[in-house]
Design a protein around this motif. Structure first.
Motif, PDB file in Angstrom:
ATOM      1  N   LEU A 231       0.837  -1.201   0.000  1.00 52.01           N
ATOM      2  CA  LEU A 231       0.000   0.000   0.000  1.00 52.01           C
ATOM      3  C   LEU A 231       0.871   1.250   0.000  1.00 52.01           C
ATOM      4  O   LEU A 231       0.582   2.225  -0.725  1.00 52.01           O
ATOM      5  CB  LEU A 231      -0.916  -0.010   1.226  1.00 52.01           C
ATOM      6  CG  LEU A 231      -1.901   1.152   1.338  1.00 52.01           C
ATOM      7  CD1 LEU A 231      -2.896   1.143   0.185  1.00 52.01           C
ATOM      8  CD2 LEU A 231      -2.648   1.095   2.686  1.00 52.01           C
ATOM      9  N   GLU A 232       1.933   1.237   0.779  1.00 58.22           N
ATOM     10  CA  GLU A 232       2.861   2.368   0.791  1.00 58.22           C
ATOM     11  C   GLU A 232       3.461   2.576  -0.596  1.00 58.22           C
ATOM     12  O   GLU A 232       3.536   3.714  -1.092  1.00 58.22           O
ATOM     13  CB  GLU A 232       3.975   2.129   1.808  1.00 58.22           C
ATOM     14  CG  GLU A 232       4.984   3.276   1.882  1.00 58.22           C
ATOM     15  CD  GLU A 232       6.160   2.962   2.796  1.00 58.22           C
ATOM     16  OE1 GLU A 232       6.498   3.807   3.630  1.00 58.22           O
ATOM     17  OE2 GLU A 232       6.741   1.878   2.642  1.00 58.22           O
ATOM     18  N   GLN A 233       3.866   1.498  -1.244  1.00 57.86           N
ATOM     19  CA  GLN A 233       4.454   1.604  -2.582  1.00 57.86           C
ATOM     20  C   GLN A 233       3.438   2.116  -3.589  1.00 57.86           C
ATOM     21  O   GLN A 233       3.756   2.950  -4.436  1.00 57.86           O
ATOM     22  CB  GLN A 233       4.987   0.230  -3.025  1.00 57.86           C
ATOM     23  CG  GLN A 233       5.770   0.254  -4.326  1.00 57.86           C
ATOM     24  CD  GLN A 233       7.016   1.118  -4.242  1.00 57.86           C
ATOM     25  OE1 GLN A 233       7.624   1.246  -3.169  1.00 57.86           O
ATOM     26  NE2 GLN A 233       7.410   1.722  -5.356  1.00 57.86           N
ATOM     27  N   LEU A 234       2.201   1.619  -3.498  1.00 58.69           N
ATOM     28  CA  LEU A 234       1.124   2.093  -4.375  1.00 58.69           C
ATOM     29  C   LEU A 234       0.966   3.601  -4.252  1.00 58.69           C
ATOM     30  O   LEU A 234       0.826   4.316  -5.265  1.00 58.69           O
ATOM     31  CB  LEU A 234      -0.170   1.367  -4.001  1.00 58.69           C
ATOM     32  CG  LEU A 234      -1.466   1.706  -4.730  1.00 58.69           C
ATOM     33  CD1 LEU A 234      -2.412   0.498  -4.686  1.00 58.69           C
ATOM     34  CD2 LEU A 234      -2.180   2.910  -4.113  1.00 58.69           C
ATOM     35  N   CYS A 235       0.986   4.117  -3.035  1.00 64.40           N
ATOM     36  CA  CYS A 235       0.815   5.553  -2.807  1.00 64.40           C
ATOM     37  C   CYS A 235       1.991   6.339  -3.385  1.00 64.40           C
ATOM     38  O   CYS A 235       1.799   7.374  -4.041  1.00 64.40           O
ATOM     39  CB  CYS A 235       0.666   5.832  -1.316  1.00 64.40           C
ATOM     40  SG  CYS A 235      -0.904   5.277  -0.612  1.00 64.40           S
ATOM     41  N   LYS A 236       3.205   5.857  -3.159  1.00 67.10           N
ATOM     42  CA  LYS A 236       4.381   6.564  -3.655  1.00 67.10           C
ATOM     43  C   LYS A 236       4.370   6.663  -5.180  1.00 67.10           C
ATOM     44  O   LYS A 236       4.702   7.702  -5.754  1.00 67.10           O
ATOM     45  CB  LYS A 236       5.652   5.854  -3.185  1.00 67.10           C
ATOM     46  CG  LYS A 236       5.981   6.068  -1.722  1.00 67.10           C
ATOM     47  CD  LYS A 236       7.258   5.348  -1.331  1.00 67.10           C
ATOM     48  CE  LYS A 236       7.620   5.595   0.124  1.00 67.10           C
ATOM     49  NZ  LYS A 236       8.837   4.849   0.534  1.00 67.10           N
ATOM     50  N   GLU A 237       4.005   5.584  -5.841  1.00 67.17           N
ATOM     51  CA  GLU A 237       4.027   5.551  -7.304  1.00 67.17           C
ATOM     52  C   GLU A 237       3.004   6.489  -7.923  1.00 67.17           C
ATOM     53  O   GLU A 237       3.162   6.913  -9.070  1.00 67.17           O
ATOM     54  CB  GLU A 237       3.773   4.125  -7.785  1.00 67.17           C
ATOM     55  CG  GLU A 237       4.925   3.156  -7.486  1.00 67.17           C
ATOM     56  CD  GLU A 237       4.556   1.713  -7.764  1.00 67.17           C
ATOM     57  OE1 GLU A 237       3.357   1.439  -8.073  1.00 67.17           O
ATOM     58  OE2 GLU A 237       5.455   0.850  -7.674  1.00 67.17           O
ATOM     59  N   ARG A 238       1.952   6.832  -7.175  1.00 69.30           N
ATOM     60  CA  ARG A 238       0.879   7.662  -7.723  1.00 69.30           C
ATOM     61  C   ARG A 238       0.783   9.018  -7.042  1.00 69.30           C
ATOM     62  O   ARG A 238      -0.197   9.723  -7.195  1.00 69.30           O
ATOM     63  CB  ARG A 238      -0.452   6.904  -7.596  1.00 69.30           C
ATOM     64  CG  ARG A 238      -0.502   5.678  -8.515  1.00 69.30           C
ATOM     65  CD  ARG A 238      -1.528   4.654  -8.064  1.00 69.30           C
ATOM     66  NE  ARG A 238      -1.480   3.472  -8.919  1.00 69.30           N
ATOM     67  CZ  ARG A 238      -0.580   2.502  -8.800  1.00 69.30           C
ATOM     68  NH1 ARG A 238       0.341   2.572  -7.837  1.00 69.30           N
ATOM     69  NH2 ARG A 238      -0.593   1.466  -9.623  1.00 69.30           N
ATOM     70  N   ASP A 239       1.804   9.378  -6.273  1.00 69.75           N
ATOM     71  CA  ASP A 239       1.850  10.672  -5.593  1.00 69.75           C
ATOM     72  C   ASP A 239       0.631  10.864  -4.685  1.00 69.75           C
ATOM     73  O   ASP A 239       0.012  11.925  -4.649  1.00 69.75           O
ATOM     74  CB  ASP A 239       1.939  11.813  -6.606  1.00 69.75           C
ATOM     75  CG  ASP A 239       2.309  13.139  -5.963  1.00 69.75           C
ATOM     76  OD1 ASP A 239       2.980  13.115  -4.914  1.00 69.75           O
ATOM     77  OD2 ASP A 239       1.900  14.191  -6.494  1.00 69.75           O
ATOM     78  N   ILE A 240       0.286   9.805  -3.948  1.00 66.72           N
ATOM     79  CA  ILE A 240      -0.816   9.820  -2.990  1.00 66.72           C
ATOM     80  C   ILE A 240      -0.210   9.799  -1.585  1.00 66.72           C
ATOM     81  O   ILE A 240       0.728   9.057  -1.321  1.00 66.72           O
ATOM     82  CB  ILE A 240      -1.730   8.588  -3.180  1.00 66.72           C
ATOM     83  CG1 ILE A 240      -2.307   8.552  -4.598  1.00 66.72           C
ATOM     84  CG2 ILE A 240      -2.843   8.575  -2.141  1.00 66.72           C
ATOM     85  CD1 ILE A 240      -2.969   7.221  -4.946  1.00 66.72           C
ATOM     86  N   LEU A 241      -0.730  10.601  -0.686  1.00 70.62           N
ATOM     87  CA  LEU A 241      -0.227  10.597   0.684  1.00 70.62           C
ATOM     88  C   LEU A 241      -0.810   9.414   1.459  1.00 70.62           C
ATOM     89  O   LEU A 241      -1.984   9.065   1.284  1.00 70.62           O
ATOM     90  CB  LEU A 241      -0.581  11.906   1.390  1.00 70.62           C
ATOM     91  CG  LEU A 241       0.044  13.171   0.781  1.00 70.62           C
ATOM     92  CD1 LEU A 241      -0.399  14.406   1.558  1.00 70.62           C
ATOM     93  CD2 LEU A 241       1.560  13.075   0.762  1.00 70.62           C
ATOM     94  N   LEU A 242       0.001   8.812   2.304  1.00 69.10           N
ATOM     95  CA  LEU A 242      -0.433   7.695   3.135  1.00 69.10           C
ATOM     96  C   LEU A 242      -0.628   8.182   4.567  1.00 69.10           C
ATOM     97  O   LEU A 242       0.323   8.639   5.221  1.00 69.10           O
ATOM     98  CB  LEU A 242       0.589   6.563   3.107  1.00 69.10           C
ATOM     99  CG  LEU A 242       0.273   5.349   3.993  1.00 69.10           C
ATOM    100  CD1 LEU A 242      -1.049   4.706   3.571  1.00 69.10           C
ATOM    101  CD2 LEU A 242       1.410   4.334   3.952  1.00 69.10           C
ATOM    102  N   ILE A 243      -1.864   8.090   5.051  1.00 69.42           N
ATOM    103  CA  ILE A 243      -2.215   8.455   6.427  1.00 69.42           C
ATOM    104  C   ILE A 243      -2.425   7.173   7.220  1.00 69.42           C
ATOM    105  O   ILE A 243      -3.244   6.326   6.834  1.00 69.42           O
ATOM    106  CB  ILE A 243      -3.502   9.298   6.477  1.00 69.42           C
ATOM    107  CG1 ILE A 243      -3.387  10.553   5.603  1.00 69.42           C
ATOM    108  CG2 ILE A 243      -3.843   9.667   7.924  1.00 69.42           C
ATOM    109  CD1 ILE A 243      -4.711  11.295   5.437  1.00 69.42           C
ATOM    110  N   LEU A 244      -1.697   7.021   8.298  1.00 73.08           N
ATOM    111  CA  LEU A 244      -1.878   5.865   9.164  1.00 73.08           C
ATOM    112  C   LEU A 244      -2.594   6.311  10.433  1.00 73.08           C
ATOM    113  O   LEU A 244      -2.055   7.103  11.217  1.00 73.08           O
ATOM    114  CB  LEU A 244      -0.512   5.243   9.502  1.00 73.08           C
ATOM    115  CG  LEU A 244      -0.483   3.755   9.867  1.00 73.08           C
ATOM    116  CD1 LEU A 244      -1.388   3.395  11.020  1.00 73.08           C
ATOM    117  CD2 LEU A 244      -0.758   2.890   8.658  1.00 73.08           C
TER     118      LEU A 244
END
Length: 428
Positions: A231-244
């Motif tokens: 999920l972290e990698q998915l966000c990085k590849e699409r310039d999406i921020l990851l909120i935990l």
């Protein structure tokens, strides 16, 4: 619960004067008077073992003596109690301690933001800054997620009962299947990627993805290490921020300080509340990577973001995390609870269910959903406070303070076993 029980004379003041929105006092029908670590006593002198811990706000137990001593000393010296977001000694000490004990060992340089003092405030701040930074409005969240009860947080919460309480349409969110939602054979990350990358899916690229590493209110569903890393990698590849969202699971509830520590990820934004206040005091923080911290001064604020008593208690609580010893103590207790829960299908095959959770938030998911609530009622009658979890309240949840004494833990588990015996007898 039986409405007739609400007419107990000792509850008259609450029934007559308090709003109908009250909930926990309907399940635990007595008036509590004192508490110590993992035990409470009501005004009639009855003792209860606490497997609820203030919904995770009391990881360090009721009236923790180390923390209480610091609070009393601070107040007796006329220390600042309320300061909005002005600079104080108490805040400076907490920021320094948090940097040294939590952030620096992980190699992180997140900025610490103090929103209003509850978990939903931390989430609201996270959603706002994600939208401000990316210029996008949609937030991606997950099935069975719970992130709070204010409108922004509620929009990314899955529970239909809680969502209906908003009274208006909840917008700018899209829900995706959590890890394991369709069973072990379905890769939900591949599903999400397909929808995000397909211009015909109708799913926009979101500002952020918000996720719990273990869903506390959603049924104790746990995401795998590989899923979180993916999920972290998915966000990085699409310039999406990851909120935990670590509001309930943070501060050691699952073992390590952060519930996602063993996944080896570094979220862009992390939400903490509940036990970050150390003593059950209202406090919340939103951690932001420095490049995301683009707020204008005062653009997000709140009157009680300067809870200096919370800073004092939180600073002392962080001492538990200076070594690995406390985490190891939690792991010992985790194994004791796990053994009892895993024995349930063996001793009571008629219950048909599964053990869920980790650390000191574990539970048993019943196939017949109503049995979890009934077990909680029986346990309370025998002096054990526990709650349910899940979209159908189908999970009997055990959530004691992390500091619970081994003898008290074992005593509470014996009460649980007696309660299971009674439940089984009722079902015959």
């Amino acid at each position: 619960m039986n409405n007739q029980l609400l007419e107990l004379p000792e509850l008259n003041v609450f029934n007559d004067l308090e709003s109908e929105v009250r909930s926990y006092c309907r399940n635990f029908q007595t008036v509590f008077e004192k508490a110590k670590n993992a035990q409470l006593w009501d005004r009639n002198g009855n003792k209860y073992i606490d497997f609820f811990a203030g919904a995770g706000a009391l990881n360090y137990g009721h009236n923790n003596e180390q923390i209480r001593e610091k609070l009393i000393d601070y107040m007796m010296q006329d220390g600042i109690t309320h300061s909005l977001d002005m600079a104080t000694n108490a805040k400076e000490t907490f920021l320094t301690q948090f940097q040294e004990v939590i952030l620096k060992p992980r190699g992180w340089n997140h900025k610490v933001m103090f929103p209003g003092p509850t978990g939903t405030n931390a989430v609201e701040a996270a959603l706002k800054i994600a939208r401000k930074v990316t210029g996008r409005s949609t937030i991606l969240s997950f099935t069975n997620a719970f992130h709070g009860m204010t409108l922004g947080s509620l929009a990314v919460t899955g529970n239909s009962f809680k969502r209906e309480g908003a009274g208006i349409a909840l917008t700018h969110s899209v829900f995706m299947p959590y890890d394991g939602y369709y069973g072990d054979d379905v890769d939900t990350l591949a599903y999400i990627k397909k929808l995000l990358d397909d211009p015909g899916s109708g799913v926009p690229i979101p500002a952020a993805v918000i996720v719990e590493a273990l869903q506390g209110e959603g049924g104790l569903n746990s995401a795998s290490r590989d899923w979180l890393k993916g999920l972290e990698q998915l966000c990085k590849e699409r310039d999406i921020l990851l909120i935990l969202d670590d509001v309930q699971m943070g501060c050691g509830r699952t073992g390590p300080f952060f519930s996602f520590d063993d996944a080896g990820i570094e979220p862009d934004i992390i939400c903490l509340s509940k036990s970050i206040g150390g003593f059950g005091l209202p406090m919340a923080i939103t951690l932001l990577k420095p490049e995301i911290d683009v707020w204008e001064p005062g653009e997000h604020n709140g009157t009680f973001r300067g809870n200096n008593l919370g800073f004092i208690a939180a600073t002392e609580a962080l001492n538990y995390w200076k070594t690995k010893d406390f985490q190891l103590d939690v792991e010992i207790r985790e194994k004791i609870i796990r053994k009892v829960l895993e024995d349930i299908p063996v001793k009571y095959p008629e219950f048909r269910g599964e053990t869920r959770g980790r650390g000191l938030i574990q539970g048993f998911a019943f196939e017949r959903q109503e049995l979890a609530g009934r077990l909680s009622e029986i346990a309370f009658d025998h002096g054990l406070i526990m709650e349910t979890s899940g979209p159908h309240s189908e999970v009997a949840k055990l959530m004691p303070p992390l500091t619970i004494e081994l003898d008290t833990l074992k005593e509470g588990l014996k009460v649980l076993e007696r309660s299971l015996e009674q439940l089984s007898a009722e079902e015959r």
